[in-house]
Design a protein around this motif. Structure first.
Motif, PDB file in Angstrom:
ATOM      1  N   SER A   1       1.985   3.288  -8.608  1.00  0.00           N
ATOM      2  CA  SER A   1       2.039   2.390  -7.450  1.00  0.00           C
ATOM      3  C   SER A   1       3.344   1.610  -7.368  1.00  0.00           C
ATOM      4  CB  SER A   1       0.853   1.422  -7.471  1.00  0.00           C
ATOM      5  OG  SER A   1       0.883   0.634  -8.629  1.00  0.00           O
TER       6      SER A   1
ATOM      7  N   ASN B   1       0.823  -1.216   0.000  1.00  0.00           N
ATOM      8  CA  ASN B   1       0.000   0.000   0.000  1.00  0.00           C
ATOM      9  C   ASN B   1       0.852   1.259   0.000  1.00  0.00           C
ATOM     10  OD1 ASN B   1      -2.329  -1.512   0.043  1.00  0.00           O
ATOM     11  ND2 ASN B   1      -2.609  -1.352   2.245  1.00  0.00           N
ATOM     12  N   CYS B   2       2.144   1.110  -0.308  1.00  0.00           N
ATOM     13  CA  CYS B   2       3.087   2.234  -0.316  1.00  0.00           C
ATOM     14  C   CYS B   2       3.170   2.916   1.042  1.00  0.00           C
ATOM     15  CB  CYS B   2       2.735   3.244  -1.411  1.00  0.00           C
ATOM     16  SG  CYS B   2       3.001   2.605  -3.075  1.00  0.00           S
TER      17      CYS B   2
ATOM     18  N   CYS C   1       5.573   4.467  -5.933  1.00  0.00           N
ATOM     19  CA  CYS C   1       4.911   5.050  -4.749  1.00  0.00           C
ATOM     20  C   CYS C   1       4.986   6.574  -4.771  1.00  0.00           C
ATOM     21  CB  CYS C   1       5.504   4.504  -3.453  1.00  0.00           C
ATOM     22  SG  CYS C   1       5.185   2.747  -3.200  1.00  0.00           S
TER      23      CYS C   1
END
Length: 106
Positions: A81, A52-53, A84
Motif C-alpha cells: 500500500s 486508496n492508491c 501502490c
C-alpha cells in the motif's frame, strides 16, 4: 447478420470502458473539490494520489495499480500500500519474485 454486427459493436464498446475508474460531475463554477477517500480539498485542474492508491482529478479517480490474475501456482500476490502495487513472489521465499502472465486494471 444484424445481430452479429450489434454484438460486435457492443464488444468493441465494452473494451473502451474502464471499470477501474469512476467519474463524478463537477459543479459549474467550482474552484475546488473534495477527495471522497481522504476528505482533502484540491483545486480544479490539479491531480493527486489518495490513500486508496487512486490517481484523481476533480472529475474522477482511477486505480493506480494492476491486480495480478495469472501467475505460477507456487507464488502469492501481496499488495504494497506504500508503493501502490502488487508484488508476486514465491510462497516459501518472499525474496524470489515470480512472473505475472496476466493482470487487470490500470
Amino acid at each position: 447478420m444484424k445481430y452479429l454486427a450489434l454484438a460486435l459493436l457492443l464488444c468493441a464498446l465494452l473494451s473502451l470502458s474502464n471499470a477501474q475508474c469512476f467519474h463524478q460531475v463537477l459543479k459549474p463554477g467550482a474552484t475546488h473539490c473534495q477527495d471522497d477517500a481522504d476528505g482533502t480539498w484540491h483545486p480544479v485542474g490539479s491531480s493527486w494520489r489518495n490513500s486508496n492508491c487512486m490517481d484523481c482529478t476533480c472529475e474522477g479517480c482511477c486505480y493506480a495499480y494492476s491486480t495480478p490474475k495469472s501467475f505460477p501456482s507456487n507464488c502469492v500476490s501481496v499488495f504494497d500500500s506504500v508503493a501502490c502495487q502488487y508484488i508476486v513472489h514465491k510462497r516459501d521465499d518472499p525474496s524470489v519474485l515470480c512472473p505475472i502472465y496476466g493482470a487487470v486494471g490500470k
